[in-house]
Design a protein around this motif. Structure first.
Motif, PDB file in Angstrom:
ATOM      1  N   ILE A   1       0.840  -1.197   0.000  1.00  0.00           N
ATOM      2  CA  ILE A   1       0.000   0.000   0.000  1.00  0.00           C
ATOM      3  C   ILE A   1       0.871   1.241   0.000  1.00  0.00           C
ATOM      4  O   ILE A   1       1.917   1.277   0.660  1.00  0.00           O
ATOM      5  N   ASN A   2       0.484   2.233  -0.775  1.00  0.00           N
ATOM      6  CA  ASN A   2       1.150   3.532  -0.719  1.00  0.00           C
ATOM      7  C   ASN A   2       0.249   4.613  -1.294  1.00  0.00           C
ATOM      8  O   ASN A   2      -0.779   4.316  -1.923  1.00  0.00           O
ATOM      9  N   VAL A   3       0.630   5.863  -1.045  1.00  0.00           N
ATOM     10  CA  VAL A   3      -0.153   7.021  -1.478  1.00  0.00           C
ATOM     11  C   VAL A   3       0.715   7.881  -2.385  1.00  0.00           C
ATOM     12  O   VAL A   3       1.902   8.088  -2.118  1.00  0.00           O
ATOM     13  N   ILE A   4       0.104   8.374  -3.464  1.00  0.00           N
ATOM     14  CA  ILE A   4       0.765   9.340  -4.344  1.00  0.00           C
ATOM     15  C   ILE A   4      -0.060  10.617  -4.292  1.00  0.00           C
ATOM     16  O   ILE A   4      -1.241  10.622  -4.634  1.00  0.00           O
ATOM     17  N   THR A   5       0.553  11.700  -3.822  1.00  0.00           N
ATOM     18  CA  THR A   5      -0.203  12.943  -3.694  1.00  0.00           C
ATOM     19  C   THR A   5       0.541  14.099  -4.351  1.00  0.00           C
ATOM     20  O   THR A   5       1.772  14.164  -4.328  1.00  0.00           O
ATOM     21  N   GLY A   6      -0.209  14.997  -4.935  1.00  0.00           N
ATOM     22  CA  GLY A   6       0.358  16.163  -5.600  1.00  0.00           C
ATOM     23  C   GLY A   6      -0.742  17.006  -6.198  1.00  0.00           C
ATOM     24  O   GLY A   6      -1.862  16.536  -6.405  1.00  0.00           O
ATOM     25  N   GLY A   7      -0.430  18.241  -6.484  1.00  0.00           N
ATOM     26  CA  GLY A   7      -1.406  19.149  -7.072  1.00  0.00           C
ATOM     27  C   GLY A   7      -1.520  18.963  -8.573  1.00  0.00           C
ATOM     28  O   GLY A   7      -0.951  18.030  -9.152  1.00  0.00           O
ATOM     29  N   PRO A   8      -2.250  19.846  -9.244  1.00  0.00           N
ATOM     30  CA  PRO A   8      -2.402  19.750 -10.694  1.00  0.00           C
ATOM     31  C   PRO A   8      -1.057  19.961 -11.386  1.00  0.00           C
ATOM     32  O   PRO A   8      -0.234  20.756 -10.936  1.00  0.00           O
ATOM     33  N   GLY A   9      -0.848  19.213 -12.464  1.00  0.00           N
ATOM     34  CA  GLY A   9       0.365  19.401 -13.253  1.00  0.00           C
ATOM     35  C   GLY A   9       1.586  18.694 -12.725  1.00  0.00           C
ATOM     36  O   GLY A   9       2.684  18.877 -13.245  1.00  0.00           O
ATOM     37  N   THR A  10       1.428  17.866 -11.674  1.00  0.00           N
ATOM     38  CA  THR A  10       2.590  17.180 -11.101  1.00  0.00           C
ATOM     39  C   THR A  10       2.754  15.759 -11.639  1.00  0.00           C
ATOM     40  O   THR A  10       3.648  15.037 -11.201  1.00  0.00           O
ATOM     41  N   GLY A  11       1.883  15.349 -12.548  1.00  0.00           N
ATOM     42  CA  GLY A  11       2.084  14.083 -13.250  1.00  0.00           C
ATOM     43  C   GLY A  11       1.449  12.860 -12.621  1.00  0.00           C
ATOM     44  O   GLY A  11       1.872  11.726 -12.888  1.00  0.00           O
ATOM     45  N   LYS A  12       0.410  13.042 -11.826  1.00  0.00           N
ATOM     46  CA  LYS A  12      -0.235  11.886 -11.183  1.00  0.00           C
ATOM     47  C   LYS A  12      -0.784  10.907 -12.217  1.00  0.00           C
ATOM     48  O   LYS A  12      -0.609   9.695 -12.105  1.00  0.00           O
ATOM     49  N   THR A  13      -1.452  11.435 -13.223  1.00  0.00           N
ATOM     50  CA  THR A  13      -2.041  10.574 -14.256  1.00  0.00           C
ATOM     51  C   THR A  13      -0.966   9.846 -15.047  1.00  0.00           C
ATOM     52  O   THR A  13      -1.113   8.660 -15.382  1.00  0.00           O
ATOM     53  N   THR A  14       0.130  10.535 -15.354  1.00  0.00           N
ATOM     54  CA  THR A  14       1.243   9.915 -16.083  1.00  0.00           C
ATOM     55  C   THR A  14       1.829   8.762 -15.277  1.00  0.00           C
ATOM     56  O   THR A  14       2.225   7.728 -15.846  1.00  0.00           O
ATOM     57  N   ILE A  15       1.874   8.921 -13.960  1.00  0.00           N
ATOM     58  CA  ILE A  15       2.380   7.856 -13.088  1.00  0.00           C
ATOM     59  C   ILE A  15       1.442   6.649 -13.118  1.00  0.00           C
ATOM     60  O   ILE A  15       1.896   5.501 -13.185  1.00  0.00           O
ATOM     61  N   ILE A  16       0.131   6.901 -13.068  1.00  0.00           N
ATOM     62  CA  ILE A  16      -0.832   5.797 -13.133  1.00  0.00           C
ATOM     63  C   ILE A  16      -0.622   4.998 -14.414  1.00  0.00           C
ATOM     64  O   ILE A  16      -0.602   3.758 -14.400  1.00  0.00           O
ATOM     65  N   LYS A  17      -0.445   5.708 -15.508  1.00  0.00           N
ATOM     66  CA  LYS A  17      -0.200   5.034 -16.792  1.00  0.00           C
ATOM     67  C   LYS A  17       1.075   4.198 -16.719  1.00  0.00           C
ATOM     68  O   LYS A  17       1.130   3.069 -17.216  1.00  0.00           O
ATOM     69  N   GLY A  18       2.115   4.742 -16.072  1.00  0.00           N
ATOM     70  CA  GLY A  18       3.369   4.014 -15.926  1.00  0.00           C
ATOM     71  C   GLY A  18       3.213   2.762 -15.081  1.00  0.00           C
ATOM     72  O   GLY A  18       3.794   1.712 -15.380  1.00  0.00           O
TER      73      GLY A  18
END
Length: 734
Positions: free
Chosen positions: A344-361
């Protein structure tokens, strides 16, 4: 007066565990002239029933309505079973299947022996059946018991309806208490609140007072304390409350004077009965305490699992960078690796920090490392979001199918239960949850209960966004606990050199606004005006956007409040005339003082799982079809086409202006946000931050500079009192 139809149930083709049924009914008699053409013919019916038997006679009371798919139906609100009187009818009843082992031959013998009063004689004394040579004592007793139960159910349901309960409520209550129904009502009607789902305090209290329970009755006060606490949790979003909070709310709800000592006596009594948990100065409803405890236990179980080292993951990331023509920064690489190596882990960040790109990765790396097909990937990995709109957005961005949490857990709207649960767990091996800031404790607990102990969970969200509408602040509490591994994304990954929106969002988040925030930028503008002109300027901005080629789906007005001159309701009325003015060739339908027109942009305010739409989804009305008894609207929710009937309009609003809360999980090309000090009660930092971060290409603030600065500097409205963070840190509570 309701219409009635008298006749025979021919078939039941749909039935839920809670008694909702749909079937075919042959009409012999009716008081509704609209149904005269159906005399001696069949019609579809639906409603809530304790029990129905095919080939038996009933009187149904209710109304006719038009279903878009199934045509004319009779909606049953109350029903009565017709006790057979003629010999042939009694024979048909006894051989209907209600009485096991009784066929037409045996039923005929019984009626021939006992005559027209057969049923009364059986109920009077089952030994009367022994007069029939083929009937033994055990069979006679069985027939009596079934007939008695059949009579008892209708007697009890009728009793409940006479007291003021609806048919569906009466059926629920009878199903729970059976022959003890009347006793429960007479001894403690408030017990129903704890044991029958879907019936609220106000309903029970109203009936209790009507049947003679006094306002200061101990049972009423204790039930009202529980109700007041839950009501406060819904209003504040908190999961624990203070003594004074509860006392003041109780004082209001009871409608009688109650002193503090009396209140303290009752609340301590509820604590002894384990209805309320008291931890120092914290007062918590037992069920809410159990939910937060359950969440923390599951999260701790996953957090303490041994890390799994994966060989070749860095090489896989490099391959992805070349394949997707992107460059991950070090923190993004760490997020992908941590997600795949930990339970389990959490990825947090505001807009433009690449959260969606990480999910794809994460998706692509998991597929490559495990060398599995797309089909196998869909079996092992699940991508979830709290709303349909958020799920569709993340699907488009990652090219991997996302679904709502409700759909994944197979929510049954009739029973308000999830078919994927702690007794029937999902086989998913890795679960990615986007927009976790929107999740409340109830939804999070249901999700965790439906996942195995060997699953990997990746939670993705923005710590600084608004918390959930319902109680809890799950993402914030998990991060604040410092028990779960968290990857913080701070580097702006999606920002053009001339873009200001994301920088502006960061300024709001940190409450450090540059003095030039009212100056126009390439993608941002602050139009200063007094509150009297805000609505006119908002309308003018929307007109200009339409002239530039934008459509209503790309433009979104976000507003903190519903009421007032610059509130959502008034702005929607004005914006409707700009985006979709009245025309002779456009059909309309008015519901709750809102005119819905073909071509209107609309907002859904409740989940409708069987229609695959969620609270917060935005759609366009393609057409409105009017019939004699109903209204049908065809609505396009981002490619999901649904049919709405008259009752569905109750949960629909115009969507040109929506609340910032409802915009969570969505992005829009152009966002316009009024700033008015009359919103003062609802202006605070997280709200403004959430609204600003919905804008992809253009953001315009309209109104008073002081209103904006007041909101950015105000944080007290965000405060929620929750236990989850402490529970994660302090095993003492377990």
């Amino acid at each position: 007066m309701n219409s009635f139809i008298k006749g025979n149930v021919r078939e039941i083709f749909y039935k839920t565990e809670k008694g909702y049924m749909v079937g075919i009914f042959k009409i012999r008699e009716t008081n509704d002239t609209n149904l005269d053409k159906y005399l001696n013919k069949t019609i579809t019916f639906n409603g809530n029933f304790h029990e129905l038997l095919t080939d038996c006679d009933y009187v149904f009371y209710g109304d006719i309505n038009e279903h878009p798919k199934y045509g004319l139906q009779f909606k049953v609100t109350y029903y009565e079973k017709i006790i057979p009187e003629e010999k042939n009818s009694i024979i048909a009843f006894l051989s209907s299947g209600l009485f096991p082992g009784i066929g037409i031959k045996t039923a005929t013998k019984i009626v021939e022996k006992l005559g027209d009063n057969t049923l009364d004689l059986i109920l009077e004394d089952y030994n009367n059946l022994l007069l029939v040579p083929s009937i033994k004592e055990d069979k006679a007793k069985q027939i009596y018991d079934i007939l008695y139960d059949e009579q008892l159910s209708y007697k009890n349901i009728l009793f409940l309806q006479e007291k003021g309960f609806s048919m569906s409520e009466a059926v629920k209550i009878y199903e729970r208490y059976k022959e003890n129904t009347i006793t429960i009502i007479e001894n403690n009607i408030y017990d129903i609140l704890n044991e029958v789902k879907g019936i609220g305090f106000n309903t029970i209290d109203k009936i209790a007072l009507l049947i003679g329970i006094k306002k200061d009755d101990e049972r009423r006060i204790k039930s009202c304390i529980i109700y007041s606490m839950f009501e406060l949790c819904l209003i504040t979003g908190s999961t624990y409350l203070s003594f004074n909070q509860i006392y003041l709310r109780l004082y209001k709800n009871l409608d009688i004077e109650i002193d503090i000592k009396t209140f303290e006596y009752f609340i301590l009594n509820l604590n002894k009965e384990n209805e309320i948990i008291i931890l120092e100065d914290k007062y918590i409803l037992r069920n809410i305490f159990e939910i937060e405890t359950s969440i923390s236990k599951k999260l701790l179980l996953l957090a303490t699992k041994k890390q799994e080292k994966i060989k070749g993951i860095e090489g896989c990331i490099l391959m992805l960078e070349n394949l997707l023509n992107i460059k991950y920064n070090e923190m993004q690489k760490k997020a992908i690796i941590t997600s795949l190596e930990n339970s389990i882990n959490v990825i947090t960040g505001g807009p433009g920090t690449g959260k969606t790109t990480i999910i794809k990765g994460i998706v692509e790396c998991y597929k490559q490392i495990n060398k599995i097909t797309d089909e196998r990937l869909c079996e092992e990995m699940v991508l979830l979001a709290p709303t349909g709109r958020a799920a569709r957005r993340i699907t488009e961005a990652t090219n991997f199918k996302a679904v709502t949490i409700h759909k994944f857990l197979r929510w049954d709207k009739e029973t308000d239960t999830f078919q994927i649960n702690k007794y029937n767990k999902s086989k998913a091996k890795i679960v990615i949850i986007d927009e976790v800031s929107m999740m409340d404790i109830f939804l999070m607990n249901n999700l965790l209960e439906g996942l195995s102990d060997n699953v990997k969970i990746i939670m993705v969200g923005d710590y600084n966004q608004l918390p959930s509408v319902l109680p809890g602040q799950v993402l914030k509490d998990i991060i604040d606990s410092q028990i779960i591994k968290v990857i913080y994304l701070n580097e702006l990954y999606r920002q053009k050199e001339d873009s200001y929106i994301i920088s502006f969002a960061n300024e709001i988040k940190n409450a450090k606004i540059n003095e030039d925030f009212t100056e126009k930028k390439s993608d941002y503008n602050f139009i200063e005006t007094n509150k009297e002109n805000i609505d006119k300027i908002v309308c003018e901005l929307c007109k200009k956007a339409l002239e530039k080629g934008y459509n209503e789906s790309q433009i979104q007005v976000l507003v903190p409040m519903y009421k007032g001159k610059n509130g959502i309701d008034n702005l929607n009325n004005k914006l409707q005339e700009i985006f979709n003015p009245k025309k002779e060739n456009k059909d309309e339908y008015e519901c709750n003082n809102i005119v819905f027109r073909e071509g209107d942009k609309v907002l859904q305010t409740k989940n409708i799982n069987d229609l695959e739409i969620s609270n917060g989804d935005i759609g366009i009305i393609d057409s409105i079809i009017k019939t004699t008894n109903n209204i049908t609207a065809i609505i396009n929710f981002d490619g999901v086409i649904v049919e709405f009937t008259k009752k569905n309009f109750e949960d629909l609003r115009l969507g040109y202006a929506i609340s910032i809360h409802k915009s969570q999980g969505s992005e829009f090309d152009l966002v316009i946000m009024p700033m008015d000090l009359s919103y003062k009660k609802m202006l605070y930092r997280k709200l403004i931050y959430t609204g600003v971060t919905r804008a992809k290409k253009s953001l315009t603030l309209v109104g008073e500079k002081n209103a904006f600065l007041y909101g950015v500097n105000r944080i007290e409205e965000e405060t929620r009192n929750t236990l989850l963070s402490d529970l994660l840190k302090e095993s003492i509570y377990f």
